[in-house]
Design a protein around this motif. Structure first.
Motif, mmCIF file in Angstrom:
data_model
loop_
_atom_site.group_PDB
_atom_site.id
_atom_site.type_symbol
_atom_site.label_atom_id
_atom_site.label_comp_id
_atom_site.label_asym_id
_atom_site.label_seq_id
_atom_site.Cartn_x
_atom_site.Cartn_y
_atom_site.Cartn_z
ATOM 1 N N ALA A 124 -3.779 -10.131 52.181
ATOM 2 C CA ALA A 124 -4.563 -9.474 51.149
ATOM 3 C C ALA A 124 -4.453 -10.170 49.803
ATOM 4 O O ALA A 124 -5.369 -10.110 48.984
ATOM 5 C CB ALA A 124 -4.126 -8.016 51.004
ATOM 6 N N SER A 125 -3.317 -10.833 49.557
ATOM 7 C CA SER A 125 -3.067 -11.442 48.261
ATOM 8 C C SER A 125 -2.112 -12.617 48.451
ATOM 9 O O SER A 125 -1.269 -12.602 49.356
ATOM 10 C CB SER A 125 -2.452 -10.412 47.304
ATOM 11 O OG SER A 125 -2.294 -10.939 46.004
ATOM 12 N N VAL A 126 -2.252 -13.614 47.594
ATOM 13 C CA VAL A 126 -1.431 -14.820 47.724
ATOM 14 C C VAL A 126 -1.094 -15.354 46.340
ATOM 15 O O VAL A 126 -1.828 -15.142 45.367
ATOM 16 C CB VAL A 126 -2.170 -15.886 48.568
ATOM 17 C CG1 VAL A 126 -3.455 -16.333 47.867
ATOM 18 C CG2 VAL A 126 -1.283 -17.092 48.849
ATOM 19 N N ALA A 127 0.043 -16.040 46.233
ATOM 20 C CA ALA A 127 0.441 -16.739 45.014
ATOM 21 C C ALA A 127 1.428 -17.816 45.403
ATOM 22 O O ALA A 127 1.954 -17.825 46.522
ATOM 23 C CB ALA A 127 1.064 -15.785 44.003
ATOM 24 N N SER A 128 1.682 -18.743 44.489
ATOM 25 C CA SER A 128 2.579 -19.845 44.820
ATOM 26 C C SER A 128 3.358 -20.301 43.599
ATOM 27 O O SER A 128 2.988 -20.025 42.449
ATOM 28 C CB SER A 128 1.791 -21.011 45.412
ATOM 29 O OG SER A 128 0.807 -21.464 44.499
ATOM 30 N N ALA A 129 4.450 -21.006 43.869
ATOM 31 C CA ALA A 129 5.268 -21.613 42.826
ATOM 32 C C ALA A 129 5.343 -23.103 43.110
ATOM 33 O O ALA A 129 5.785 -23.519 44.181
ATOM 34 C CB ALA A 129 6.662 -20.998 42.818
ATOM 35 N N GLU A 130 4.889 -23.903 42.154
ATOM 36 C CA GLU A 130 4.969 -25.361 42.252
ATOM 37 C C GLU A 130 6.279 -25.786 41.587
ATOM 38 O O GLU A 130 6.423 -25.709 40.357
ATOM 39 C CB GLU A 130 3.776 -26.005 41.554
ATOM 40 C CG GLU A 130 3.772 -27.512 41.572
ATOM 41 C CD GLU A 130 3.245 -28.100 42.878
ATOM 42 O OE1 GLU A 130 3.723 -29.170 43.267
ATOM 43 O OE2 GLU A 130 2.368 -27.477 43.500
ATOM 44 N N VAL A 131 7.239 -26.203 42.391
ATOM 45 C CA VAL A 131 8.599 -26.445 41.912
ATOM 46 C C VAL A 131 8.804 -27.922 41.587
ATOM 47 O O VAL A 131 8.527 -28.797 42.407
ATOM 48 C CB VAL A 131 9.629 -25.984 42.961
ATOM 49 C CG1 VAL A 131 11.052 -26.322 42.496
ATOM 50 C CG2 VAL A 131 9.497 -24.486 43.220
ATOM 51 N N ASP A 132 9.298 -28.183 40.382
ATOM 52 C CA ASP A 132 9.730 -29.531 40.009
ATOM 53 C C ASP A 132 11.258 -29.530 40.102
ATOM 54 O O ASP A 132 11.948 -29.022 39.214
ATOM 55 C CB ASP A 132 9.275 -29.869 38.589
ATOM 56 C CG ASP A 132 9.574 -31.316 38.209
ATOM 57 O OD1 ASP A 132 10.760 -31.716 38.285
ATOM 58 O OD2 ASP A 132 8.641 -32.044 37.820
ATOM 59 N N ALA A 133 11.785 -30.074 41.185
ATOM 60 C CA ALA A 133 13.219 -30.000 41.442
ATOM 61 C C ALA A 133 14.019 -30.770 40.401
ATOM 62 O O ALA A 133 15.092 -30.320 39.975
ATOM 63 C CB ALA A 133 13.525 -30.528 42.844
ATOM 64 N N GLY A 134 13.511 -31.926 39.958
ATOM 65 C CA GLY A 134 14.233 -32.714 38.968
ATOM 66 C C GLY A 134 14.261 -32.046 37.608
ATOM 67 O O GLY A 134 15.296 -32.033 36.940
ATOM 68 N N GLY A 135 13.125 -31.491 37.197
ATOM 69 C CA GLY A 135 13.043 -30.820 35.909
ATOM 70 C C GLY A 135 13.586 -29.412 35.910
ATOM 71 O O GLY A 135 13.770 -28.812 34.862
ATOM 72 N N LYS A 136 13.815 -28.848 37.098
ATOM 73 C CA LYS A 136 14.305 -27.477 37.268
ATOM 74 C C LYS A 136 13.367 -26.455 36.614
ATOM 75 O O LYS A 136 13.788 -25.509 35.969
ATOM 76 C CB LYS A 136 15.730 -27.331 36.724
ATOM 77 C CG LYS A 136 16.756 -28.179 37.477
ATOM 78 C CD LYS A 136 18.160 -27.880 37.030
ATOM 79 C CE LYS A 136 19.172 -28.765 37.754
ATOM 80 N NZ LYS A 136 19.165 -28.572 39.213
ATOM 81 N N PHE A 137 12.058 -26.675 36.797
ATOM 82 C CA PHE A 137 11.079 -25.695 36.350
ATOM 83 C C PHE A 137 10.052 -25.484 37.451
ATOM 84 O O PHE A 137 9.976 -26.261 38.416
ATOM 85 C CB PHE A 137 10.404 -26.112 35.036
ATOM 86 C CG PHE A 137 9.645 -27.409 35.080
ATOM 87 C CD1 PHE A 137 8.368 -27.494 35.617
ATOM 88 C CD2 PHE A 137 10.201 -28.567 34.544
ATOM 89 C CE1 PHE A 137 7.659 -28.683 35.641
ATOM 90 C CE2 PHE A 137 9.503 -29.769 34.549
ATOM 91 C CZ PHE A 137 8.238 -29.830 35.100
ATOM 92 N N ALA A 138 9.277 -24.422 37.319
ATOM 93 C CA ALA A 138 8.254 -24.116 38.320
ATOM 94 C C ALA A 138 7.050 -23.489 37.651
ATOM 95 O O ALA A 138 7.187 -22.650 36.754
ATOM 96 C CB ALA A 138 8.808 -23.173 39.389
ATOM 97 N N GLU A 139 5.871 -23.916 38.094
ATOM 98 C CA GLU A 139 4.627 -23.295 37.633
ATOM 99 C C GLU A 139 4.223 -22.225 38.629
ATOM 100 O O GLU A 139 4.079 -22.478 39.824
ATOM 101 C CB GLU A 139 3.513 -24.332 37.506
ATOM 102 C CG GLU A 139 2.203 -23.714 37.025
ATOM 103 C CD GLU A 139 1.081 -24.710 36.876
ATOM 104 O OE1 GLU A 139 -0.050 -24.270 36.531
ATOM 105 O OE2 GLU A 139 1.307 -25.914 37.102
ATOM 106 N N MET A 140 4.038 -21.014 38.121
ATOM 107 C CA MET A 140 3.593 -19.891 38.936
ATOM 108 C C MET A 140 2.067 -19.911 38.932
ATOM 109 O O MET A 140 1.429 -19.758 37.886
ATOM 110 C CB MET A 140 4.126 -18.575 38.376
ATOM 111 C CG MET A 140 5.609 -18.625 37.985
ATOM 112 S SD MET A 140 6.686 -19.182 39.328
ATOM 113 C CE MET A 140 7.326 -17.614 39.879
#
Length: 313
Positions: A207-223
């Motif tokens: 019914a619904s979807v979302a994702s996290a794009e993880v930058d492992a080196g930078g230790k951040f993620a775009e939701m």
């Protein structure tokens, strides 16, 4: 945030755009390429270059190479996500800080979204100001504690679910800056840096979807990649998935989560404000999404236990 006078460097915030333009229907993806050792997206439908992974070895010449590519392809905008030490060089080359994300890189070094408009008359920011005001008012009413109805489940998705996800994205987004309408693209990304989650109805349908794009080196993620089928909107699924993904990326060592939301979407901005995210700035005319170029608001949130002081740059 208000724009500074002409020829004066404004603080991170809203940048001037070029007004509304409508690219061809069905157009979406930028091309992913290397420029030196750095990584960029670029393409005619978004009419931009986006430097999303700067390799320090490419400084200072990368700004000249970006400008040359933009002129060669006829692009009118260049965006760059850079760490604080690179900020002044980009400013000297005509870029304006559009958003500042404290501690974006490894929880210690601020990150900046920089923008250079090659033809950029100012646009009207009144509607965005109103949406931000409403979002902040909702946040002051109390932090969101999202729940889902009995029978619905929030679970990770795998590459086997890629066709179902692509079908949802095709229904929700007329255009998008990366090829999320393509199951092969989604499957490949999920085998790498993309962590996808969904909410399934009792019968198993997504019914619904979302994702996290993880930058492992930078230790951040775009939701990113939030999409809910029309029949299920208003159930708070986006907020629930946001919290679910935050728990997942904390376990991966991510220290900062951020999102780039459609600036004129009340639901998107309210979702992030109520979840404790802080508004960082607006990037004008930055993404071809839902059939036209749109302004995008940047929101960020330091994850629990990672609010260390950052380098301001």
């Amino acid at each position: 945030m208000r724009r500074a006078a002409k020829k004066t460097l404004p603080p991170p915030g809203r940048l001037p755009g070029r007004g509304s333009r409508r690219p061809r229907k069905g157009a979406h993806a930028d091309t992913v390429a290397k420029l030196g050792r750095s990584l960029i997206h670029h393409g005619p439908y978004n009419d931009r270059i986006f430097l999303y992974q700067l390799d320090q070895a490419d400084l200072p010449g990368i700004t000249d190479r970006l400008l040359a590519l933009a002129k060669d392809r006829g692009y009118s905008r260049i965006f760059a996500r850079v760490p604080a030490p690179a900020r002044d060089h980009f400013v000297a080359c005509g870029y304006t800080p559009g958003a500042r994300l404290p501690g974006l890189f490894r929880g210690k070094v601020d990150g900046y979204y920089m923008a250079k408009y090659l033809d950029a008359p100012a646009g009207d920011a009144g509607e965005i100001d109103e949406i931000l005001s409403v979002a902040r008012a909702k946040a002051r009413q109390g932090a969101a504690s999202p729940v889902i109805e009995p029978g619905f489940t929030a679970v990770p998705v795998t590459s086997e679910d890629a066709p179902a996800l692509a079908s949802i994205y095709q229904e929700v987004f007329e255009t998008y800056p990366v090829p999320i309408h393509d199951p092969a693209y989604l499957a490949q990304k999920m085998q790498g840096s993309l962590r996808c989650f969904c909410i399934r109805e009792p019968g198993g349908r997504i019914a619904s979807v979302a994702s996290a794009e993880v930058d492992a080196g930078g230790k951040f993620a775009e939701m990113t990649g939030f999409a809910t089928l029309p029949d299920y909107r208003g159930h708070g699924f986006a907020g629930y998935l946001l919290r679910r993904m935050e728990g997942e990326i904390r376990s991966l060592g991510v220290r900062t989560a951020f999102a780039i939301a459609r600036a004129r979407s009340y639901p998107a901005n309210i979702t992030f404000a109520r979840a404790g995210y802080t508004y960082a700035g607006t990037l004008a005319d930055s993404v071809n999404i839902c059939g036209s170029l749109e302004d995008m608001n940047v929101w960020y949130r330091p994850l629990a236990g990672c609010e260390a002081a950052s380098s301001q740059g």
